[in-house]
Design a protein around this motif. Sequence first.
Motif, PDB file in Angstrom:
ATOM      1  N   TYR A 131      31.052  64.250  55.422  1.00 55.27           N
ATOM      2  CA  TYR A 131      30.582  62.939  55.869  1.00 55.27           C
ATOM      3  C   TYR A 131      30.101  62.100  54.694  1.00 55.27           C
ATOM      4  N   ASN A 132      30.244  60.792  54.859  1.00 58.02           N
ATOM      5  CA  ASN A 132      29.810  59.832  53.840  1.00 58.02           C
ATOM      6  C   ASN A 132      30.388  60.187  52.468  1.00 58.02           C
ATOM      7  N   VAL A 133      31.705  60.315  52.427  1.00 56.80           N
ATOM      8  CA  VAL A 133      32.406  60.730  51.212  1.00 56.80           C
ATOM      9  C   VAL A 133      32.715  59.475  50.378  1.00 56.80           C
ATOM     10  N   LYS A 134      32.159  59.431  49.189  1.00 59.21           N
ATOM     11  CA  LYS A 134      32.228  58.224  48.365  1.00 59.21           C
ATOM     12  C   LYS A 134      33.668  57.720  48.179  1.00 59.21           C
ATOM     13  N   GLN A 135      34.563  58.627  47.768  1.00 60.42           N
ATOM     14  CA  GLN A 135      35.954  58.210  47.508  1.00 60.42           C
ATOM     15  C   GLN A 135      36.631  57.621  48.745  1.00 60.42           C
ATOM     16  N   LEU A 136      36.326  58.227  49.900  1.00 58.70           N
ATOM     17  CA  LEU A 136      36.944  57.737  51.141  1.00 58.70           C
ATOM     18  C   LEU A 136      36.330  56.411  51.541  1.00 58.70           C
ATOM     19  N   ASN A 137      35.005  56.319  51.446  1.00 63.62           N
ATOM     20  CA  ASN A 137      34.332  55.055  51.785  1.00 63.62           C
ATOM     21  C   ASN A 137      34.884  53.923  50.925  1.00 63.62           C
ATOM     22  N   GLU A 138      35.061  54.204  49.640  1.00 62.66           N
ATOM     23  CA  GLU A 138      35.538  53.162  48.722  1.00 62.66           C
ATOM     24  C   GLU A 138      36.963  52.730  49.072  1.00 62.66           C
ATOM     25  N   ALA A 139      37.809  53.711  49.377  1.00 64.14           N
ATOM     26  CA  ALA A 139      39.209  53.377  49.690  1.00 64.14           C
ATOM     27  C   ALA A 139      39.296  52.536  50.965  1.00 64.14           C
ATOM     28  N   VAL A 140      38.539  52.944  51.992  1.00 60.39           N
ATOM     29  CA  VAL A 140      38.608  52.224  53.271  1.00 60.39           C
ATOM     30  C   VAL A 140      37.949  50.849  53.137  1.00 60.39           C
ATOM     31  N   THR A 141      36.829  50.781  52.412  1.00 59.61           N
ATOM     32  CA  THR A 141      36.139  49.494  52.230  1.00 59.61           C
ATOM     33  C   THR A 141      37.032  48.510  51.469  1.00 59.61           C
ATOM     34  N   ALA A 142      37.718  49.008  50.455  1.00 61.75           N
ATOM     35  CA  ALA A 142      38.607  48.127  49.688  1.00 61.75           C
ATOM     36  C   ALA A 142      39.706  47.575  50.602  1.00 61.75           C
ATOM     37  N   ALA A 185      42.683  55.752  54.131  1.00 64.74           N
ATOM     38  CA  ALA A 185      41.891  56.985  54.216  1.00 64.74           C
ATOM     39  C   ALA A 185      42.779  58.206  53.983  1.00 64.74           C
ATOM     40  N   ALA A 186      43.931  58.255  54.670  1.00 64.02           N
ATOM     41  CA  ALA A 186      44.823  59.415  54.550  1.00 64.02           C
ATOM     42  C   ALA A 186      45.306  59.585  53.107  1.00 64.02           C
ATOM     43  N   ASN A 187      45.584  58.472  52.457  1.00 62.52           N
ATOM     44  CA  ASN A 187      46.063  58.530  51.075  1.00 62.52           C
ATOM     45  C   ASN A 187      45.020  59.209  50.180  1.00 62.52           C
ATOM     46  N   GLN A 188      43.756  58.877  50.382  1.00 58.39           N
ATOM     47  CA  GLN A 188      42.680  59.509  49.604  1.00 58.39           C
ATOM     48  C   GLN A 188      42.502  60.968  49.993  1.00 58.39           C
TER      49      GLN A 188
END
Length: 383
Positions: free
Chosen positions: A45-56, A273-276
């Motif tokens: 949960y709250n995974v930085k790399q995923l949050n960043e990819a989805v937020t971008a 998300a899936a890409n990350q």
Amino acid sequence: MTTLFPTYNRFPFELISGEGVTVFDQEGNSYLDLTSGIGVCNLGYNVKQLNEAVTAQLGQIWHTSNLYESHLQEEVAEKLTQGTEKVVFFCNSGTEANEAALKLARKATGKTKILSFAHSFHGRSVGSLSLTGNEKIKEGFGDLLSDVTFVAYNDFHSLQAVTSEYAAVIVEVIQGEGGMTAGEADWLEALDAECKEKGVLLIIDEVQTGIGRTGKLFAYQHYALDPDIVTSAKGLANGIPVGAMIGKKELAAAFSAGTHGTTFGGNPLAMAAANQVLTIIDDEFLEAVTQKADLFWYYLEKELSDIEFVEGISGKGLMIGIHLAKELPVADVIQALHQEGILTLSAHGNTLRLLPPLVIKGAELIEASQKIKQVLQTSMVHQ
Ligand SMILES: *Cc1c(COP(=O)(O)O)cnc(C)c1O
């Protein structure tokens, strides 16, 4: 009072945030998560790399429809197919992936019959429910697809049922909902061979077993198996709804323009998300999953071997079922574990089901095995 259909019996607390492998309820209680939201939040949960990819992606475009090119779908498809001659159709869930597989198998072969297995689970739509080997959840819905036959899992006699009349066989490498039963290597490989010999497509449902759960991207890769179609979902985007059907290139012509479709499938947020997820789950990550799984199995077998009401442990990798004697209902054990700050699941046959996030640490798995032992011991005293 609730304004929701009562399709779920919900526990009386809400999980409102998460960090790593820990989730927190509305009262601030913390829980070590051994569920991953049913095999979804494999990276926690709250995974930085995923949050960043989805937020971008959120700041660029949310949705485009499938009428335009999608470099993100192409990238995710390349990662899923791993350099093989396969193509991908994206959708929004495991059910939809199996629904697509069912339609593709019929269209590509010109046949309609499907062979499936007792205790299998493939989804809740009329098509995917028809493929599901669980009479209880089919009750009351009227006629489902009539040309699906069910035979016993892990049983060599079942192979005789595979005839050229069938369009496809659909199978899970490890039955999840059905009781965490691992398919035996010999049997799975014989099933594959039988399909090839009879000209029947092999569909492997990797919705729960896939995306690193067993230490390979897909569980079938542990064996000499060559499925024509693979379905994926749950862990693929770590919690953003997504599904994927991966098929051999020669099947592509049967799904020509206009034959199948979806509005949301392959949505840019899900693809980001899936890409990350697929970038993070590399060989090194998978090797670590295998090592952690070995450690967890060692401790579970050690801690639980002398507990009277434990009848056995099954599964593979970090997909584990602890089979309890009927005197000890799994629902009671799950609730007792909540009190100890641990979230777990159940599966068919009074099975305690564990699907921890793949990023869990060895020390946390050891602690979990000890707490499970404690809870099983105290629950026994209360029987
Ligand atoms: C969960 C599951 C499905 C259904 O997936 P949904 O995303 O809930 O539609 C299908 N097959 C297997 C093996 C599953 O575990």
